[in-house]
Design an enzyme around this catalytic site. Sequence first.
Site, short mmCIF file in Angstrom:
data_model
loop_
_atom_site.label_atom_id
_atom_site.label_comp_id
_atom_site.label_asym_id
_atom_site.label_seq_id
_atom_site.Cartn_x
_atom_site.Cartn_y
_atom_site.Cartn_z
CB CYS A 86 -1.07 -0.02 1.26
SG CYS A 86 -0.98 -1.28 2.38
CB CYS A 116 -4.49 -0.25 8.89
SG CYS A 116 -4.74 0.07 6.86
#
Lengths: 182, 137
Positions: B37, B107
């Site tokens: 990402c 995350c």
Amino acid sequence: MTGPKLEGDYFRFFGYDRRLALDPDDLQKRFYELSRKFHPDRFARMPPADQQYALDATSILNDGYRILRDPVARAEYVLKQEGFDVGEQRSKDVPPELLEEVFELNMALEELRGGDASARGALEEAEKKFIAMRDRIDGELAALFLEHDAAPGRETLQRMRGVLNRRRYIRNLVAEVQKELA
Amino acid sequence: MAYSNKVLDHYNNPRNVGTMDKADPNVGTGMVGAPECGDVMKLQVKVNPTTGIIEDAKFKTFGCGSAIASSSLATEMLKGKTVDEALTIKNTEIVNELALPPVKIHCSVLAEDAIKAAITDYKNKFVNTKAAAEVAH
């Protein structure tokens, strides 16, 4: 009905040994030939099993072409086949120097972002720099492809994976700076 | 994708953004990232060496809203905890608190990794400082 076995890898399907340095023109030529060979129109009057075979082959052909013609996707495909984690979303195995570098580049970009119109020149400089970095990485990748093809081995693949990780970060930075300039 | 209100809150008003002196022996620094990402997350803790309590925590994250919110929340959770308590923080606590959807769970994992990296860095420094002090005696 004879044709390549539909299992196995994309390389074999296209008649290649598993090697990473592919000539795009040759790949395209093979893609067109195989596309003609498996075109569903040619199977319209064949038994249903053959029609299905042609459909499956066409689908594999298209997927395979999409992967093989893109050097990055091609390398990731080989890494996955060799059991490497690709595209994992954790920092395992990402060298700290790379994280430091990317962090610093992001910091620099952030500083330019907040600025007024005068920052534009600096942003354009940053864009040039990131693109040059990406091009250098692509050069490293091409060299690793040759190294792999000459003597395939995990050590080369390991390094390739590192280069691909770095490329992802730089690619994102290119996208970020271009978004800013748009 | 819709972010939960808590994610938006941390994203719009991130707590404890900043950096501390990496060279400070009482500061532990964790730098983690997810190339997929493009995320990089830096998390730092400042520990009171006599009590072992985390007195301050700072972060700076380049990444998506969930990555920023996860690290922002992590710094809030860290303050007041001992270093050993900090090591027990699980990413699931962050997931629950922020109501992260499945695609954003990584995350919170990154934030947990950052906490562990920062504490480990502090502990290594602590041991080294003590060893150096003993040598000096």
